[in-house]
Design an enzyme around this catalytic site. Structure first.
Site, PDB file in Angstrom:
ATOM      1  N   ARG A 102       0.841  -1.211   0.000  1.00  0.00           N
ATOM      2  CA  ARG A 102       0.000   0.000   0.000  1.00  0.00           C
ATOM      3  C   ARG A 102       0.869   1.252   0.000  1.00  0.00           C
ATOM      4  O   ARG A 102       0.539   2.260  -0.619  1.00  0.00           O
ATOM      5  CB  ARG A 102      -0.962  -0.006   1.195  1.00  0.00           C
ATOM      6  N   TYR A 148     -17.652  17.261 -13.889  1.00  0.00           N
ATOM      7  CA  TYR A 148     -18.091  15.859 -13.966  1.00  0.00           C
ATOM      8  C   TYR A 148     -19.111  15.636 -12.839  1.00  0.00           C
ATOM      9  O   TYR A 148     -18.868  16.037 -11.683  1.00  0.00           O
ATOM     10  CB  TYR A 148     -16.868  14.944 -13.800  1.00  0.00           C
ATOM     11  N   LYS A 160      -9.476   7.014 -18.442  1.00  0.00           N
ATOM     12  CA  LYS A 160      -9.821   7.579 -19.759  1.00  0.00           C
ATOM     13  C   LYS A 160      -8.613   7.570 -20.699  1.00  0.00           C
ATOM     14  O   LYS A 160      -8.099   6.511 -20.991  1.00  0.00           O
ATOM     15  CB  LYS A 160     -10.386   8.995 -19.571  1.00  0.00           C
TER      16      LYS A 160
END
Ligand code: PLP
Length: 411
Positions: A65, A118, A216
């Site tokens: 992590r 968004y 994206k």
């Protein structure tokens, strides 16, 4: 050319952070391996060791992590692409945005945001930051920098913009807003998802921090959900690192990190082709009687075309347009298409199309949508890299289907 000459973004996209023998493999892998291990053996017990001092650049890793070699390769490349010193990779664009906002604002603070954000970010601001964390948010039409200036208050600690926006492809003047924020004790963040670093670099224009949904364009193949943050600001980087690794922990997995690193290699080639196709589609749509408006920054008719030419090096692959009709016409049009897939999301090699009012922006209330100019016949397209003629023929198919109205709706 000497060693000081910066490498082009095309080259950085292909190789930055991925050097044989230097990315955790003895075999000389040209492609950085996927390191799945969640923990890393230590050479010995060092009771003086502080986690902050573990240096992935020197090949030091402790726990997955905190850092991981595959993720570190991606983070190095992301930072270089955006021209920043520090990059962090997240499990989604949403996690990247949340962590960035949380690293700046505190209860009682004020945040100014572009109203045309968004929809997920807007919901996060309203339903988490305003409702639960006591942050005051003012949404402005940031296409006019004066509106941003007027909204700033002494307690404003963050200004949050997207440019171009989703779904109307509006722009804000990143350099102008950076100047407003520069002499204040506030952080200016830009979501650069729609432009990608290939066409726009907000840090060069004066922003303090830049985020991406790497789901994206950066990944570009619609097969990973991921996010990124890049900054040059050391204080912010320290806070971001703490929240990414310890306070929130929404890190990018090794496999997703590998996929995004792989996707980024073709960023330059893909973005050029996305743009060529998007311009052809935008011009075709503008010529059609069934279309009342086309929103694409590359069109001279776009209100922010001049600004786009100034602050972007290209116009991207996303556009939206308004059909002359009602929601049934939009449905007929969308369902007749076969090259454009009816799906949310943008930025993959394949063309996607959607109806914001019923899909991506459905979480907004009808009043909010109306205020943003998101009608029931506004369609958003993410133009892929397929053959241009095939895409235009597909849209023609949609217009033919619109013309075949059912008898009940033909009057
Ligand atoms: N920012 C923009 C501009 C987006 O379009 C999206 C998703 O569509 C996000 C952020 C959120 O990213 P993710 O879906 O990777 O969480």
């Amino acid at each position: 050319m000497d060693d000081e000459t910066p490498r082009s973004i095309d080259t950085v996209a292909v190789t930055e952070g991925e050097a044989p023998f230097e990315t955790g493999s003895e075999a000389g892998d040209v492609v950085s391996p996927i390191h799945l291990s969640s923990t890393f053996a230590l050479p010995g017990l060092d009771t003086e060791m502080r986690l902050e001092d573990v240096d992935p650049d020197a090949g030091e890793f402790v726990y997955g992590r905190l850092s991981n070699p595959t993720r570190h390769t991606l983070e190095t490349r992301l930072a270089a692409l955006e021209g920043g010193a520090y990059g962090a990779a997240f499990a989604s664009g949403t996690a990247a945005i949340f962590t960035t906002l949380l690293s700046v604002v505190e209860p009682g603070d004020h945040l100014v945001a572009f109203e045309d954000l968004y929809a997920g970010t807007r919901r996060m601001l309203d339903d988490v930051f305003v409702s639960r964390l006591d942050i005051d948010v003012t949404y402005v039409d940031a296409t006019d920098t004066e509106n941003v200036a007027a909204a700033l208050r002494p307690e404003t600690t963050m200004v949050w913009m997207e440019s171009p926006t989703n779904p109307k492809l509006a722009l804000c003047d990143i350099g102008g807003i950076a100047e407003l924020v520069a002499d204040r004790d506030a952080v200016f963040g830009v979501d650069n998802t729609f432009a990608s670093p290939y066409f726009q670099r907000p840090l060069d224009l004066g922003a303090d921090v830049v985020v991406h949904s790497t789901t994206k364009y950066l990944n570009g193949h619609s097969d990973a959900v991921a996010g990124a943050v890049v900054t040059d600001d050391d204080t912010l980087a320290e806070e971001l690192r703490f929240l990414q690794q310890v306070g929130v922990g929404g890190v990018s997995s090794p496999f997703d990190s590998y996929l995004v690193t792989r996707g980024i290699k073709t960023l330059a080639a893909r973005m050029e082709r996305h743009e060529t196709n998007a311009l052809a589609v935008a011009e075709f749509l503008e010529s059609r009687p069934e279309v009342t408006a086309v929103y694409y920054p590359g069109l001279e008719s776009h209100p922010d075309h001049a600004l786009a030419r100034e602050q972007m090096s290209g116009f991207g692959g996303i556009l939206s347009f308004e059909l002359d009709g009602d929601i049934d016409d939009a449905k007929r049009f969308l369902e007749a298409l076969s090259e454009f897939t009816l799906a949310v999301s943008v930025g993959g090699v394949e063309s996607l199309i959607e109806l914001p009012a019923g899909m991506t922006h459905e979480p907004l209330s009808p009043a909010e949508r109306e205020a943003l100019g998101i009608s029931d016949t506004l369609i958003r397209a993410s133009v892929g890299i397929e053959g241009t003629a095939d895409l235009l023929a597909d849209l023609e198919r949609g217009f033919d289907a619109m013309a075949k109205r059912s008898p009940a709706s033909s009057d």
